[in-house]
Design an enzyme around this catalytic site. Sequence first.
Site, mmCIF file in Angstrom:
data_model
loop_
_atom_site.group_PDB
_atom_site.id
_atom_site.type_symbol
_atom_site.label_atom_id
_atom_site.label_comp_id
_atom_site.label_asym_id
_atom_site.label_seq_id
_atom_site.Cartn_x
_atom_site.Cartn_y
_atom_site.Cartn_z
ATOM 1 C CB ALA A 215 -29.896 -71.081 -28.658
ATOM 2 C CG ASN A 216 -27.154 -69.054 -23.757
ATOM 3 O OD1 ASN A 216 -26.862 -67.950 -24.188
ATOM 4 N ND2 ASN A 216 -27.937 -69.223 -22.704
ATOM 5 N NE ARG A 217 -21.331 -68.472 -29.611
ATOM 6 C CZ ARG A 217 -21.394 -68.496 -30.942
ATOM 7 N NH1 ARG A 217 -21.331 -69.658 -31.566
ATOM 8 N NH2 ARG A 217 -21.523 -67.371 -31.620
ATOM 9 C CB ALA A 281 -25.932 -72.218 -21.147
#
Length: 408
Positions: A215-217, A281
């Site tokens: 995942a991304n933040r 994102a």
Amino acid sequence: MTLKDTRILLIISGGIAAYKSLDLIRRLRERGARVIPVMTAGAQQFVTPLAVGALSSGHVFTDLFSREDEQDVGHIRLARDCDLVLVAPATADLMAKMANGLADDLASTVLLAADRPVLIAPAMNPKMWSHPATLRNAETLAGDGIRFVGPKAGEMAEGGEAGLGRMAEPLEIVAAVEGLLDARAGGQPLPLSGRRAIVTSGPTHEPIDPVRYIANRSSGKQGHAIAAALAKLGAEVTLVSGPVEIADPSGVRVVHVERAEEMLDAVVAALPADIAVMVAAVADWRVAASAGEKIKKKPGEAPPPLQLAENPDILKTIGHHAARPRLVVGFAAETQNLEANARDKLKRKGADLIVANDVSPATGIMGGDRNNVKIVSSDGIDAWPELSKQEVAERLANLIATRLTELR
């Protein structure tokens, strides 16, 4: 606004969602509206004129060649003697008639003669909604100034199928009616009235196994704020959101997804649109073959290698799509060479604007409440001061409205 003393011409066309029109009539009348129903022959196969007439407390119009109703050119009178024409449900067939100017029954004749605002609530099987012919018709109707509410994503009545095609719920339709009449009552239409927008937001989660993921933040705060700001300016907004821990913005149709491939499918299904703002994102890579069960650690053994595959590029796909929105906005979250990377992204991905920001850990932007962006376009770079994400959203929504005006 109150709907007291407003006259809503409700056209009910033939589909299983016609049963929702009964609750819709009740909701409109609760708010003081007078509902004048028109039913197609297909609609009468799903709900009876008797039920519709009982709830609307009025005559139900069904026949173009009614001797009683047409003695004073009734279809013209119906088209003009109202404040708004509402089509719920709007089937693929009726949308096709509207887009091509056909008038072979009372409903289509009224719509062709109408000089009042028209709001439609599409309802059909997802394959029918995503068919190129339906998308072309929807684009034509939007260009003609027809407003849309829905369709929604979810389970279909026929069972075993799900996707974009469900009719919006009655209260959502009532809110859209109120918003459209509010805009007209204000004298000047809102800057994005009649425009359709797609916004992506949040991260994507790409499964490694049933427990772990890549995942991304992203928190989704910026994307959700942009969706709300566009809706506030009058746009009909579809927000495609990855997994986030913040509430859905009000006045926006939200499609929840997990993976990048699901996000792309949802964005393409939401076309045609005038505006696309790709804020999410999206994870660049996914595991080529995720495990069906949790991968267990084994003492003394190295971790299993992860073979990665590239995810679809959603911004590039939309920037070069046959049904490309008139204005495509991308985001560039960078930790180095911000301006150079943003200019490259603008060119490669077919965007009109890139909103670039430095997301190095020291900035606190990822997950925070403030943002510091630069707007990159073919005209150059415009550096904005540090603002709250809400302020960035409002400023960007106004810039989008201005750009669309310049494109006319």
